[in-house]
Each structure stands twice: as C-alpha cells, then as structure tokens.
Design a protein around this motif. Structure first.
Motif, PDB file in Angstrom:
ATOM      1  N   ARG A 183       0.936  -1.252  -0.026  1.00 16.59           N
ATOM      2  CA  ARG A 183      -0.094  -0.102  -0.153  1.00 16.59           C
ATOM      3  C   ARG A 183       0.871   1.360  -0.013  1.00 16.59           C
ATOM      4  O   ARG A 183       2.082   1.103   0.270  1.00 16.59           O
ATOM      5  CB  ARG A 183      -0.944  -0.007   1.295  1.00 16.59           C
ATOM      6  N   TYR A 184       0.297   2.287  -0.425  1.00 15.34           N
ATOM      7  CA  TYR A 184       1.038   3.653  -0.305  1.00 15.34           C
ATOM      8  C   TYR A 184       1.190   4.265   1.074  1.00 15.34           C
ATOM      9  O   TYR A 184       0.017   4.167   1.847  1.00 15.34           O
ATOM     10  CB  TYR A 184       0.440   4.622  -1.323  1.00 15.34           C
ATOM     11  N   ASN A 185       2.275   4.614   1.643  1.00 15.06           N
ATOM     12  CA  ASN A 185       2.390   4.799   2.873  1.00 15.06           C
ATOM     13  C   ASN A 185       2.302   6.511   2.990  1.00 15.06           C
ATOM     14  O   ASN A 185       3.007   7.126   2.596  1.00 15.06           O
ATOM     15  CB  ASN A 185       3.843   4.502   3.296  1.00 15.06           C
ATOM     16  N   LEU A 186       1.377   6.802   3.738  1.00 19.68           N
ATOM     17  CA  LEU A 186       1.196   8.161   3.961  1.00 19.68           C
ATOM     18  C   LEU A 186       2.327   8.962   4.801  1.00 19.68           C
ATOM     19  O   LEU A 186       2.388  10.236   4.593  1.00 19.68           O
ATOM     20  CB  LEU A 186      -0.141   8.567   4.563  1.00 19.68           C
ATOM     21  N   GLN A 187       3.067   8.128   5.449  1.00 17.48           N
ATOM     22  CA  GLN A 187       4.116   8.780   5.989  1.00 17.48           C
ATOM     23  C   GLN A 187       5.321   9.411   5.035  1.00 17.48           C
ATOM     24  O   GLN A 187       5.827  10.052   5.554  1.00 17.48           O
ATOM     25  CB  GLN A 187       4.880   7.876   6.728  1.00 17.48           C
ATOM     26  N   ASN A 188       5.205   8.838   3.967  1.00 18.52           N
ATOM     27  CA  ASN A 188       5.982   9.686   2.915  1.00 18.52           C
ATOM     28  C   ASN A 188       5.552  11.156   2.595  1.00 18.52           C
ATOM     29  O   ASN A 188       6.672  11.798   2.244  1.00 18.52           O
ATOM     30  CB  ASN A 188       5.783   8.941   1.743  1.00 18.52           C
ATOM     31  N   ALA A 232       5.937  14.987  -4.756  1.00 12.53           N
ATOM     32  CA  ALA A 232       5.904  13.690  -5.523  1.00 12.53           C
ATOM     33  C   ALA A 232       5.007  12.806  -4.836  1.00 12.53           C
ATOM     34  O   ALA A 232       3.982  12.064  -5.397  1.00 12.53           O
ATOM     35  CB  ALA A 232       7.209  13.127  -5.488  1.00 12.53           C
ATOM     36  N   GLY A 233       4.748  12.930  -3.473  1.00  9.43           N
ATOM     37  CA  GLY A 233       3.990  12.045  -2.687  1.00  9.43           C
ATOM     38  C   GLY A 233       2.424  12.499  -2.833  1.00  9.43           C
ATOM     39  O   GLY A 233       1.533  11.705  -3.005  1.00  9.43           O
ATOM     40  N   GLN A 234       2.348  14.024  -2.962  1.00  5.77           N
ATOM     41  CA  GLN A 234       1.030  14.461  -3.008  1.00  5.77           C
ATOM     42  C   GLN A 234       0.487  13.996  -4.626  1.00  5.77           C
ATOM     43  O   GLN A 234      -0.832  13.672  -4.984  1.00  5.77           O
ATOM     44  CB  GLN A 234       1.045  16.131  -2.988  1.00  5.77           C
ATOM     45  N   ALA A 235       1.373  14.119  -5.603  1.00  9.46           N
ATOM     46  CA  ALA A 235       0.801  13.735  -6.968  1.00  9.46           C
ATOM     47  C   ALA A 235       0.671  12.288  -7.123  1.00  9.46           C
ATOM     48  O   ALA A 235      -0.676  11.728  -7.676  1.00  9.46           O
ATOM     49  CB  ALA A 235       2.043  13.986  -8.009  1.00  9.46           C
ATOM     50  N   LEU A 266       3.002   3.953   8.233  1.00  2.71           N
ATOM     51  CA  LEU A 266       4.157   3.200   8.824  1.00  2.71           C
ATOM     52  C   LEU A 266       4.847   4.302   9.728  1.00  2.71           C
ATOM     53  O   LEU A 266       4.949   5.525   9.392  1.00  2.71           O
ATOM     54  CB  LEU A 266       4.662   2.396   7.831  1.00  2.71           C
ATOM     55  N   PRO A 267       5.885   3.775  10.600  1.00  2.68           N
ATOM     56  CA  PRO A 267       6.698   4.614  11.382  1.00  2.68           C
ATOM     57  C   PRO A 267       7.632   5.298  10.501  1.00  2.68           C
ATOM     58  O   PRO A 267       8.181   6.595  10.767  1.00  2.68           O
ATOM     59  CB  PRO A 267       7.382   3.625  12.132  1.00  2.68           C
ATOM     60  N   GLN A 268       8.050   5.124   9.318  1.00  2.00           N
ATOM     61  CA  GLN A 268       8.960   5.693   8.656  1.00  2.00           C
ATOM     62  C   GLN A 268       8.648   5.480   7.001  1.00  2.00           C
ATOM     63  O   GLN A 268       7.822   5.056   6.632  1.00  2.00           O
ATOM     64  CB  GLN A 268      10.408   5.070   8.677  1.00  2.00           C
ATOM     65  N   ARG A 269       9.458   6.302   6.115  1.00  2.00           N
ATOM     66  CA  ARG A 269       9.245   6.515   4.761  1.00  2.00           C
ATOM     67  C   ARG A 269       9.464   4.883   4.231  1.00  2.00           C
ATOM     68  O   ARG A 269      10.583   4.374   4.701  1.00  2.00           O
ATOM     69  CB  ARG A 269      10.076   7.529   3.960  1.00  2.00           C
ATOM     70  N   THR A 270       8.634   4.560   3.284  1.00  2.15           N
ATOM     71  CA  THR A 270       8.952   3.231   2.576  1.00  2.15           C
ATOM     72  C   THR A 270       8.410   3.214   1.158  1.00  2.15           C
ATOM     73  O   THR A 270       7.545   3.921   0.625  1.00  2.15           O
ATOM     74  CB  THR A 270       8.073   2.152   3.376  1.00  2.15           C
ATOM     75  N   PRO A 271       9.227   2.517   0.434  1.00  4.17           N
ATOM     76  CA  PRO A 271       8.534   2.452  -0.970  1.00  4.17           C
ATOM     77  C   PRO A 271       7.427   1.303  -1.043  1.00  4.17           C
ATOM     78  O   PRO A 271       7.544   0.449  -0.217  1.00  4.17           O
ATOM     79  CB  PRO A 271       9.841   1.788  -1.734  1.00  4.17           C
ATOM     80  N   VAL A 272       6.966   1.383  -2.100  1.00  3.47           N
ATOM     81  CA  VAL A 272       5.986   0.404  -2.424  1.00  3.47           C
ATOM     82  C   VAL A 272       6.452  -0.825  -2.989  1.00  3.47           C
ATOM     83  O   VAL A 272       7.203  -0.849  -4.027  1.00  3.47           O
ATOM     84  CB  VAL A 272       4.805   0.815  -3.532  1.00  3.47           C
ATOM     85  N   ASN A 273       6.236  -2.117  -2.724  1.00  3.35           N
ATOM     86  CA  ASN A 273       6.871  -3.309  -3.057  1.00  3.35           C
ATOM     87  C   ASN A 273       6.184  -3.783  -4.438  1.00  3.35           C
ATOM     88  O   ASN A 273       4.848  -4.110  -4.392  1.00  3.35           O
ATOM     89  CB  ASN A 273       6.661  -4.420  -2.147  1.00  3.35           C
ATOM     90  N   ILE A 274       6.776  -3.562  -5.440  1.00  3.69           N
ATOM     91  CA  ILE A 274       6.376  -4.000  -6.628  1.00  3.69           C
ATOM     92  C   ILE A 274       5.764  -5.554  -6.864  1.00  3.69           C
ATOM     93  O   ILE A 274       4.925  -5.716  -7.756  1.00  3.69           O
ATOM     94  CB  ILE A 274       7.258  -3.564  -7.720  1.00  3.69           C
ATOM     95  N   ASN A 275       6.105  -6.325  -6.128  1.00  6.82           N
ATOM     96  CA  ASN A 275       5.769  -7.770  -6.137  1.00  6.82           C
ATOM     97  C   ASN A 275       4.532  -7.991  -5.401  1.00  6.82           C
ATOM     98  O   ASN A 275       3.995  -9.106  -5.684  1.00  6.82           O
ATOM     99  CB  ASN A 275       7.008  -8.456  -5.371  1.00  6.82           C
ATOM    100  N   ALA A 298      13.743   3.899  -7.462  1.00  4.90           N
ATOM    101  CA  ALA A 298      13.882   3.405  -6.353  1.00  4.90           C
ATOM    102  C   ALA A 298      13.223   4.023  -5.103  1.00  4.90           C
ATOM    103  O   ALA A 298      13.230   3.381  -4.139  1.00  4.90           O
ATOM    104  CB  ALA A 298      15.460   3.120  -6.273  1.00  4.90           C
ATOM    105  N   GLN A 299      13.305   5.402  -5.067  1.00 10.37           N
ATOM    106  CA  GLN A 299      12.579   5.814  -3.820  1.00 10.37           C
ATOM    107  C   GLN A 299      11.112   5.942  -3.915  1.00 10.37           C
ATOM    108  O   GLN A 299      10.460   6.059  -2.766  1.00 10.37           O
ATOM    109  CB  GLN A 299      12.740   7.729  -4.050  1.00 10.37           C
ATOM    110  N   HIS A 300      10.432   5.204  -4.779  1.00 13.84           N
ATOM    111  CA  HIS A 300       9.002   5.034  -4.843  1.00 13.84           C
ATOM    112  C   HIS A 300       8.676   3.525  -4.861  1.00 13.84           C
ATOM    113  O   HIS A 300       7.609   3.175  -4.381  1.00 13.84           O
ATOM    114  CB  HIS A 300       8.459   5.772  -6.190  1.00 13.84           C
TER     115      HIS A 300
END
Length: 320
Positions: A121-126, A137-140, A213-222, A273-275
């Motif tokens: 899922r997309y992490n709102l902490q980003n 970028a996150g807002q987009a 989540l507690p910190q920024r995370t990328p989305v797992n493409i798998n 990689a940041q996303h």
C-alpha cells in the motif's frame, strides 16, 4: 380483659409466616443472582483471557513464518509461503495431533489468520517531510490514486497538507518548542482520516490502498495491486500494471530486481527506487478466533529487521 379471637391469632401468625417466607425467598433470590452474576463475570473473563492467548498463537505463527522467510533472503512476493495464510483449523484437532489420545477435547475453538504486505500500500508517512520535491511527488501519487478510485483531487490535498502540518508540529514538540493551539495531531491509522473531515465512504475506498508506517517506505512492486502501481509509477497504464502483476505470479520470488520489471515497461515509464522496491519490512497480521458464541479478530503491525520480527501495535477490529 378479653383475649383476641383464636382465628385472629392464627391470621397474625400466618401473616408473620408469609412475611418470613417472602423475606427468605427474596434473600435467596438475591444470593442466587449474585452467584450467577459472579459466574458470568468469571466465565467472560476466562473467555477473554483464553481468546487473547489463542490470538497470541496466531501472531506467533506469523512471526515464525516471516522469520523463516528472512532466512532465505531475496525479494518478497505473493508467491512465497508467508502469503498463503492459515486456513481455519479446529484447535482441539491441532492440539491432539501426534498424541495417542486423539479424542476431541472441550476446546471448541477455530483459529485462522493471514499475513499481508503493508508495503503493498502507499505509505502516507511519505508525505511527512520537509523536502519540497518529495512532498510534491507524494501528493501527486496520492492524487493519482484518488483519481483512479473516483475521488476528488481535493481529498489528496487535504490528506497531504495535514500529514505535513502534523509532522511539522511533532518536530517542534521534539525540539521542546511550544505548539500552537489547534495544531493537527499526527494520525496513526487510516481509519483516523475521518478526523480530517473525510466521510466514511471516502475512507472505506482508500483503506485497502493506504497505510501509515513509522518511516518512509517504497511500495513493493511484487505485492502491490494494479491501482497502487499505477499511482506510484508515473505514466503506468492499467494494461502495463496488469502485465507486471501477471508476470510476477510466474516467478518464485517475484521480481528480484527493479531492472527485471523495468524490462517489461520499456523506456517511456521509469521505475524509481525512492517510490518502488522489491522487498518489505512491514507486514499486517490478521488473526481470527471463533470461540464458543463469539468471533474475535485482531490486526497487528509487525516490523522485520533481519531475523527479528517486532510487534509495533495490536488492535481488535469488528467482525462484519
């Protein structure tokens, strides 16, 4: 002096006897009720403790599965054992397995559970960042997700601005500075988006695709669904997203590297990689217990670091 008639004496004695019998019956009924109430309270407490203990078992099962998966290393994908889930099983049958006495016990309880990737899922902490480029970028990304779900773009703006404002307020608090009255409070669960004035229908649409989540995370493409992939990867259409989903299902551990997924998309769409990534550190564990006349469900967020799987929070959720 004349004595009262004998029938009057008998009537008084009978009345006194009836009063005594009524008093005794009332006291007895009160004692029975108190005893019944004590038994009910004890039974409810025993059921609560047993339910909690049994749900602990589901969580321990998930932690063991995730720990064993970490030993193998590599990427995290829906084709791995952790994503299979625990089908409903009668605990009495499970506990008697391997024993000489296979007769059924009185534990009429059924346990089930599953593990889902929180980074699907997309992490709102980003969005909780002071970096203007990362925030935009996150807002987009959030705006694209809202558009895919048929929600107005204003929803993305409200969420993004509140997450950033709450982060700024928290930073001031951490520095020991005074926070202004009315400063937004950082939300911890997606359900709490209602605090921002979003209606129930909007929150229910967003819940399957968002996490905090507690910190920024990328989305797992798998593990991410097509909608999340289309949101986090700019320019990715639904056909390409479906192609990624179909291809990863044919691989033992999904895409080991982003380059393997990039080869399916060509040069027009770029995986950053940041996303997006191919591994996950956060998982949601759901345990459900059917015990006697009740059904209880518990959701836990766990973080995996190496072989250590730590529980960050647990909460009981209603069973619909």
């Amino acid at each position: 002096m004349r004595r009262p008639p004998r029938h009057a004496e008998r009537g008084a004695a009978l009345l006194l006897a009836m009063v005594i019998v009524t008093l005794v019956a009332t006291l007895a009924a009160g004692m029975v009720w108190q005893q019944w109430r004590a038994i009910e309270v004890e039974t409810a407490e025993r059921a609560r403790v047993q339910s909690s203990w049994l749900l602990d078992g589901a969580l321990d099962w998930a932690r063991l599965i995730l720990r064993e998966d970490a030993r193998e290393g590599g990427s995290d994908a829906l084709t791995e054992p952790w994503a299979t889930g625990l089908a409903e099983i009668r605990l009495s049958t499970f506990l008697s397995a391997g024993q000489e006495n296979t007769t059924d016990t009185d534990l009429n309880a059924f346990l089930s559970g599953d593990i889902s990737d929180a980074q699907s899922r997309y992490n709102l902490q980003n969005l909780a960042t002071d970096d203007a480029k990362l925030f935009q970028a996150g807002q987009a990304i959030l705006a694209r997700l809202c558009d895919l779900l048929g929600l107005p773009s204003s929803v993305a703006s409200v969420i993004a601005e509140d997450m950033q404002a709450a982060s700024d307020a928290q930073d001031l608090a951490d520095e020991g500075q005074k926070i202004q009255a009315g400063a937004p409070v950082r939300i911890q669960r997606v359900d709490q988006l209602r605090w921002l004035g979003l209606d129930n229908a909007t929150v229910e649409k967003l819940k399957p695709y968002l996490v905090i989540l507690p910190q920024r995370t990328p989305v797992n493409i798998n593990t991410a669904p097509p909608e999340v992939l289309m949101a986090v990867v700019e320019g990715l259409d639904r056909a390409s997203a479906q192609r990624l989903v179909q291809q990863r299902q044919t691989l033992k551990k999904g895409f080991e590297q982003l380059s393997a997924a990039q080869s399916l998309l060509g040069q027009k769409v770029k995986l950053e990689a940041q996303h997006v990534g191919t591994t996950s550190s956060y998982f949601l564990v759901t345990g459900q217990l059917r015990y006697e006349d009740s059904v209880q469900r518990e959701v836990s967020l766990v973080q995996r670091r190496g072989l250590n799987v730590r529980v960050l929070w647990r909460e009981r959720v209603p069973v619909l």
